[in-house]
Write a protein that holds these residues in place. Structure first.
Motif, PDB file in Angstrom:
ATOM      1  N   UNK A 198      63.164  37.638  48.137  1.00 53.42           N
ATOM      2  CA  UNK A 198      63.376  36.716  46.924  1.00 53.42           C
ATOM      3  C   UNK A 198      62.829  37.165  45.661  1.00 53.42           C
ATOM      4  N   UNK A 199      61.484  37.703  45.806  1.00 51.09           N
ATOM      5  CA  UNK A 199      60.704  38.243  44.468  1.00 51.09           C
ATOM      6  C   UNK A 199      61.621  39.526  44.016  1.00 51.09           C
ATOM      7  N   UNK A 200      61.778  40.324  44.734  1.00 50.40           N
ATOM      8  CA  UNK A 200      62.096  41.545  44.152  1.00 50.40           C
ATOM      9  C   UNK A 200      63.744  41.328  43.393  1.00 50.40           C
ATOM     10  N   UNK A 201      64.298  40.560  44.165  1.00 49.44           N
ATOM     11  CA  UNK A 201      65.720  40.195  43.626  1.00 49.44           C
ATOM     12  C   UNK A 201      65.744  39.286  42.387  1.00 49.44           C
ATOM     13  N   UNK A 202      64.735  38.472  42.384  1.00 49.29           N
ATOM     14  CA  UNK A 202      64.341  37.744  41.168  1.00 49.29           C
ATOM     15  C   UNK A 202      63.931  38.514  40.076  1.00 49.29           C
ATOM     16  N   UNK A 203      63.268  39.470  40.237  1.00 49.30           N
ATOM     17  CA  UNK A 203      62.664  40.369  39.083  1.00 49.30           C
ATOM     18  C   UNK A 203      63.828  41.091  38.541  1.00 49.30           C
ATOM     19  N   UNK A 204      64.874  41.587  39.221  1.00 51.50           N
ATOM     20  CA  UNK A 204      66.203  42.114  38.776  1.00 51.50           C
ATOM     21  C   UNK A 204      66.901  41.390  38.087  1.00 51.50           C
ATOM     22  N   UNK A 205      67.128  40.177  38.527  1.00 50.49           N
ATOM     23  CA  UNK A 205      68.231  39.317  37.626  1.00 50.49           C
ATOM     24  C   UNK A 205      67.497  38.661  36.495  1.00 50.49           C
ATOM     25  N   UNK A 206      66.175  38.527  36.564  1.00 48.18           N
ATOM     26  CA  UNK A 206      65.451  38.045  35.419  1.00 48.18           C
ATOM     27  C   UNK A 206      65.558  38.832  34.307  1.00 48.18           C
ATOM     28  N   UNK A 207      65.480  40.134  34.542  1.00 43.57           N
ATOM     29  CA  UNK A 207      65.376  40.991  33.243  1.00 43.57           C
ATOM     30  C   UNK A 207      66.842  41.649  32.843  1.00 43.57           C
ATOM     31  N   UNK A 208      67.861  41.375  33.813  1.00 44.79           N
ATOM     32  CA  UNK A 208      69.213  41.897  33.758  1.00 44.79           C
ATOM     33  C   UNK A 208      70.302  40.757  33.776  1.00 44.79           C
TER      34      UNK A 208
ATOM     35  N   UNK B 228      75.805  25.223  42.533  1.00 42.99           N
ATOM     36  CA  UNK B 228      75.605  26.641  43.091  1.00 42.99           C
ATOM     37  C   UNK B 228      74.938  27.084  42.171  1.00 42.99           C
ATOM     38  N   UNK B 229      74.870  27.363  40.760  1.00 47.36           N
ATOM     39  CA  UNK B 229      74.078  27.946  39.927  1.00 47.36           C
ATOM     40  C   UNK B 229      72.579  27.448  39.964  1.00 47.36           C
ATOM     41  N   UNK B 230      72.324  26.281  40.103  1.00 47.74           N
ATOM     42  CA  UNK B 230      71.066  25.600  39.897  1.00 47.74           C
ATOM     43  C   UNK B 230      70.479  25.846  41.324  1.00 47.74           C
ATOM     44  N   UNK B 231      70.954  25.950  42.408  1.00 43.15           N
ATOM     45  CA  UNK B 231      70.472  26.362  43.755  1.00 43.15           C
ATOM     46  C   UNK B 231      69.940  27.604  43.789  1.00 43.15           C
ATOM     47  N   UNK B 232      71.007  28.413  43.469  1.00 41.40           N
ATOM     48  CA  UNK B 232      70.556  29.769  43.185  1.00 41.40           C
ATOM     49  C   UNK B 232      69.404  30.311  42.630  1.00 41.40           C
ATOM     50  N   UNK B 233      69.200  29.538  41.108  1.00 40.50           N
ATOM     51  CA  UNK B 233      68.110  29.683  40.373  1.00 40.50           C
ATOM     52  C   UNK B 233      66.810  29.322  41.273  1.00 40.50           C
ATOM     53  N   UNK B 234      67.085  28.302  41.873  1.00 36.33           N
ATOM     54  CA  UNK B 234      65.707  27.466  42.668  1.00 36.33           C
ATOM     55  C   UNK B 234      65.559  28.629  43.751  1.00 36.33           C
ATOM     56  N   UNK B 235      66.479  29.035  44.473  1.00 28.11           N
ATOM     57  CA  UNK B 235      66.142  30.071  45.541  1.00 28.11           C
ATOM     58  C   UNK B 235      65.408  31.381  45.105  1.00 28.11           C
ATOM     59  N   UNK B 236      65.779  31.796  43.929  1.00 28.21           N
ATOM     60  CA  UNK B 236      65.413  33.215  43.376  1.00 28.21           C
ATOM     61  C   UNK B 236      63.972  32.902  42.966  1.00 28.21           C
ATOM     62  N   UNK B 237      63.700  32.246  42.228  1.00 34.75           N
ATOM     63  CA  UNK B 237      62.584  31.875  41.395  1.00 34.75           C
ATOM     64  C   UNK B 237      61.540  30.869  42.363  1.00 34.75           C
TER      65      UNK B 237
END
Length: 237
Positions: free
Chosen positions: A74-84, A228-237
């Motif tokens: 989750x952390x690695x994926x979160x870093x990717x989508x946070x910056x891109x 779905x968007x809010x849950x995904x945001x919570x899942x990633x971060x």
């Protein structure tokens, strides 16, 4: 469930804040036989190995986002989508349909079984207006700020500054309280909370304000897209 309930249903949105004690309330509701759908669980399930969304995520983001056990880091994926931002949009397009599908599937299951209402346990319910309009009632599990801070520090072994930062990242409970139709004050002991949940349960059981089956209406699907968007945001971060 009574026969008259077979064609009618309403939805109840349940939310809280970090360390407010929502899991305690959910446990009592389930003990009472309520149908509770945990949105957090669904958001995590759809990105587990062997699921369609998982395979697509690995295909587009590469195996470097995986942990040794094959699950998504989750952390690695979160870093990717946070910056891109374009990667975040791609991830959303992969996960949204699967989250929507599972949410609707579970709601429909309880509808077919004749439940008069379904409780949707949604951590970020009050962070968007797109979701609350589909709920007949909204319930907030509340606790006073000092208790919330103390519980979070103890539960997660955080310093006061770390705990305050996490709490500050969410909409304050006192603000959510103004938006809820029902409030369970979990600042006290478990027995006090249980009594309040029993009272809420009696209110839901006696309610005659059914929400006619709107699960097939496109606007509901659109609303779940926001979920779905809010849950995904919570899942990633």
């Amino acid at each position: 469930m009574g026969d008259s309930a077979a064609s009618t249903m309403f939805l109840v949105g349940l939310s809280g804040g970090i360390a407010s004690g929502k899991s305690t309330v959910v446990a009592v509701l389930r003990e009472l036989g309520c149908a509770v759908i945990d949105a957090d669980v669904i958001a995590r399930e759809v990105v587990q190995p062997h699921f369609k969304a998982y395979r697509q995520i690995v295909h587009y983001f590469g195996t470097e986002i995986l942990l040794e056990n094959g699950e998504i880091n989750r952390e690695a994926l979160g870093n990717i989508i946070f910056s891109q931002p374009e990667k975040r949009q791609l991830l959303n397009s992969i996960t949204h349909p699967e989250i929507q599908k599972e949410m609707l599937k579970q709601i429909w299951k309880y509808f077919v079984l004749g439940y008069r209402y379904v409780i949707l346990d949604i951590p970020l319910l009050f962070e968007t207006n797109r979701l609350t309009k589909f709920m007949k009632y909204t319930v907030l599990v509340y606790c006073d700020p000092p208790t919330q801070l103390s519980r979070l520090m103890k539960r997660n072994r955080l310093s006061q500054a770390e705990a305050e930062a996490r709490i500050a990242s969410q909409l304050p409970l006192d603000e959510k309280r103004k938006l809820a139709s029902h409030v369970i004050d979990n600042s006290g002991d478990r027995e006090s909370t249980r009594r309040q949940v029993l009272k809420l349960h009696a209110c839901l059981e006696d309610s005659l304000d059914f929400l006619w089956a709107r699960l097939v209406v496109g606007t509901v699907v659109a609303g779940l897209g926001g979920l779905a968007y809010l849950l995904l945001r919570r899942f990633i971060f």
